[in-house]
Write an enzyme that holds these catalytic residues in place. Structure first.
Site, PDB file in Angstrom:
ATOM      1  CG  MET A 199      64.189  37.605  34.958  1.00  0.00           C
ATOM      2  SD  MET A 199      65.930  38.053  34.717  1.00  0.00           S
ATOM      3  CE  MET A 199      65.898  38.455  32.951  1.00  0.00           C
ATOM      4  CB  SER A 246      52.924  49.652  38.360  1.00  0.00           C
ATOM      5  OG  SER A 246      51.611  49.691  38.832  1.00  0.00           O
ATOM      6  CE1 TYR A 256      53.293  44.447  39.301  1.00  0.00           C
ATOM      7  CE2 TYR A 256      51.819  46.106  40.226  1.00  0.00           C
ATOM      8  CZ  TYR A 256      52.555  45.620  39.165  1.00  0.00           C
ATOM      9  OH  TYR A 256      52.550  46.300  37.963  1.00  0.00           O
ATOM     10  CB  ALA A 309      56.665  45.691  48.365  1.00  0.00           C
ATOM     11  CE  LYS A 357      56.077  46.598  38.403  1.00  0.00           C
ATOM     12  NZ  LYS A 357      56.995  46.359  37.286  1.00  0.00           N
TER      13      LYS A 357
HETATM   14  P1  NDP Z   1      52.485  40.087  31.293  1.00  0.00           P
HETATM   15  O1  NDP Z   1      52.038  39.243  32.434  1.00  0.00           O
HETATM   16  O2  NDP Z   1      51.674  40.102  30.055  1.00  0.00           O
HETATM   17  O3  NDP Z   1      53.974  39.730  30.888  1.00  0.00           O
HETATM   18  C1  NDP Z   1      54.921  39.433  31.850  1.00  0.00           C
HETATM   19  C2  NDP Z   1      56.172  38.946  31.155  1.00  0.00           C
HETATM   20  O4  NDP Z   1      57.114  38.555  32.147  1.00  0.00           O
HETATM   21  C3  NDP Z   1      55.908  37.741  30.268  1.00  0.00           C
HETATM   22  O5  NDP Z   1      56.685  37.822  29.104  1.00  0.00           O
HETATM   23  C4  NDP Z   1      56.361  36.578  31.133  1.00  0.00           C
HETATM   24  O6  NDP Z   1      56.757  35.530  30.273  1.00  0.00           O
HETATM   25  C5  NDP Z   1      57.541  37.213  31.885  1.00  0.00           C
HETATM   26  N1  NDP Z   1      57.816  36.518  33.149  1.00  0.00           N
HETATM   27  C6  NDP Z   1      56.936  36.085  34.089  1.00  0.00           C
HETATM   28  N2  NDP Z   1      57.570  35.478  35.096  1.00  0.00           N
HETATM   29  C7  NDP Z   1      58.894  35.521  34.782  1.00  0.00           C
HETATM   30  C8  NDP Z   1      60.066  35.032  35.412  1.00  0.00           C
HETATM   31  N3  NDP Z   1      60.015  34.383  36.576  1.00  0.00           N
HETATM   32  N4  NDP Z   1      61.263  35.227  34.803  1.00  0.00           N
HETATM   33  C9  NDP Z   1      61.337  35.877  33.617  1.00  0.00           C
HETATM   34  N5  NDP Z   1      60.263  36.370  32.972  1.00  0.00           N
HETATM   35  C10 NDP Z   1      59.058  36.186  33.547  1.00  0.00           C
HETATM   36  O7  NDP Z   1      52.649  41.573  31.915  1.00  0.00           O
HETATM   37  P2  NDP Z   1      52.251  42.993  31.312  1.00  0.00           P
HETATM   38  O8  NDP Z   1      52.651  43.057  29.901  1.00  0.00           O
HETATM   39  O9  NDP Z   1      50.856  43.285  31.710  1.00  0.00           O
HETATM   40  O10 NDP Z   1      53.190  43.945  32.186  1.00  0.00           O
HETATM   41  C11 NDP Z   1      54.472  44.340  31.717  1.00  0.00           C
HETATM   42  C12 NDP Z   1      55.034  45.374  32.662  1.00  0.00           C
HETATM   43  O11 NDP Z   1      54.112  46.472  32.778  1.00  0.00           O
HETATM   44  C13 NDP Z   1      55.253  44.854  34.090  1.00  0.00           C
HETATM   45  O12 NDP Z   1      56.439  45.395  34.617  1.00  0.00           O
HETATM   46  C14 NDP Z   1      54.047  45.396  34.850  1.00  0.00           C
HETATM   47  O13 NDP Z   1      54.284  45.571  36.212  1.00  0.00           O
HETATM   48  C15 NDP Z   1      53.846  46.733  34.139  1.00  0.00           C
HETATM   49  N6  NDP Z   1      52.491  47.233  34.322  1.00  0.00           N
HETATM   50  C16 NDP Z   1      51.443  46.615  33.687  1.00  0.00           C
HETATM   51  C17 NDP Z   1      50.146  47.054  33.902  1.00  0.00           C
HETATM   52  C18 NDP Z   1      48.970  46.437  33.225  1.00  0.00           C
HETATM   53  O14 NDP Z   1      47.832  46.834  33.566  1.00  0.00           O
HETATM   54  N7  NDP Z   1      49.144  45.509  32.294  1.00  0.00           N
HETATM   55  C19 NDP Z   1      49.865  48.177  34.822  1.00  0.00           C
HETATM   56  C20 NDP Z   1      51.051  48.746  35.425  1.00  0.00           C
HETATM   57  C21 NDP Z   1      52.310  48.282  35.167  1.00  0.00           C
HETATM   58  P3  NDP Z   1      56.910  33.983  30.685  1.00  0.00           P
HETATM   59  O15 NDP Z   1      55.643  33.584  31.359  1.00  0.00           O
HETATM   60  O16 NDP Z   1      57.138  33.337  29.356  1.00  0.00           O
HETATM   61  O17 NDP Z   1      58.110  33.935  31.568  1.00  0.00           O
END
Ligand code: NDP
Length: 278
Positions: free
Chosen positions: A78, A155, A168, A170, A172
């Site tokens: 992305m 978040s 991050y 900013a 969100k």
């Molecule tokens: P993860 O880090 O486990 O997953 C992130 C996902 O995004 C992966 O599938 C990764 O896959 C993909 N990703 C990373 N970089 C890119 C890129 N450049 N282009 C496309 N895809 C990308 O995150 P979480 O499951 O922990 O979080 C998911 C959502 O929940 C997020 O929006 C996060 O902000 C939100 N959130 C999570 C919290 C937590 O404590 N876990 C707390 C608050 C909010 P790949 O590396 O294969 O690209």
């Protein structure tokens, strides 16, 4: 084009997602991967995306085992400004329509004092914010036609300032501003596409635990339950999801009635001695 009933009459349970066509971003790990598995059990059609192709292949295989009506993936980053449209085009070519767009991916950032790297903030805005805008824009004609839903995963750091995540946070806050404004416009314009903003606390995904467990005192909530709550809130066309509800709900309330008290409590929740400046 497939005939799929609209999501406009608020469904009473997530079983209403059977046969719906859903895109999930960030589906190769964490909460996105768990959402894919729940949607598969609900017998939805799935298009998953993230960067790591090998991981996506495995998630797709598992989704098919769990009962997905269909499952496929498109891999890419992305950070690439053309990629959001590629993903939406794939859905259009495969299904000829779309019922739900779940925007969940995040790019890598640091958990530390802000080091002045403006380039990093710019890149993260592209991945965590602008790509959400681009995907929604590209998907809107299909979502309008099917009276579908946009689910935006945000978040606590997108509602309340918290330390060590300035870039991050900013991105969100930007999601809240953009999608809350867009929701008004849809209602004024009688566009029957729902927008659900999901405000999550600390969740036990591998990446989140690795990044912050040394420095914060909270216990993370389970990613499986979190994923299900996100899907339900989208299917029910809720305005916002707060998960875990009592944690997020009380912090948002405190932000409005006692902001200084809240800020002091937030700071006391961090083991700042464990944050090594980079
Ligand atoms: P993860 O880090 O486990 O997953 C992130 C996902 O995004 C992966 O599938 C990764 O896959 C993909 N990703 C990373 N970089 C890119 C890129 N450049 N282009 C496309 N895809 C990308 O995150 P979480 O499951 O922990 O979080 C998911 C959502 O929940 C997020 O929006 C996060 O902000 C939100 N959130 C999570 C919290 C937590 O404590 N876990 C707390 C608050 C909010 P790949 O590396 O294969 O690209």
């Amino acid at each position: 084009m497939q005939a799929v009933p609209a999501l406009s009459s608020a469904p009473s349970s997530p079983e209403m997602l059977r046969g719906k066509r859903v895109i999930v971003t960030g589906a190769s790990s964490g909460i996105g991967e768990q959402m894919a598995y729940h949607l598969a059990r609900m017998e939805a059609h799935l298009l998953l995306t993230a960067r790591r192709e090998a991981k996506l292949q495995k998630v797709v295989e598992r989704c098919l085992e769990l009962g997905a009506a269909s499952a496929s993936y498109v891999s890419g980053s992305m950070e690439d400004t053309t990629f959001p449209e590629v993903v939406v085009k794939e859905a259009e070519n495969t299904w000829g329509g779309l019922d739900m767009l779940i925007l969940n991916h995040i790019g890598h950032s640091f958990f530390n004092y802000f080091n002045g790297d403006v380039g990093h903030v710019r890149k993260l805005l592209e991945t965590n914010f602008l790509s959400y805008v681009a995907m929604t824009t590209a998907a809107l004609p299909m979502l309008k036609e099917n009276e579908g839903s946009v689910v935006v995963v945000s978040s606590m750091a997108g509602k309340i300032g918290t330390p060590f995540v300035a870039p991050y946070s900013a991105t969100k806050f930007a999601l809240d501003g953009f999608f809350s404004s867009l929701r008004h416009e849809f209602i004024i314009d009688k566009v029957n596409v729902s927008i659900t903003l999901c405000i999550l606390g600390y969740i036990d995904t591998e990446n989140a635990v690795r990044a912050v467990s040394h420095a914060i005192r909270d216990t993370p909530a389970p990613k499986e339950e979190c994923a299900l709550e996100i899907i339900k809130s989208g299917a029910l066309r809720q305005r916002e999801l707060h998960y875990p509800s009592w944690v997020v709900g009380s912090l948002v309330l405190l932000r409005d009635i006692a902001p200084d008290f809240l800020d002091r409590s937030i700071r006391s929740n961090y083991k700042v001695e464990n944050i090594k400046r980079t």
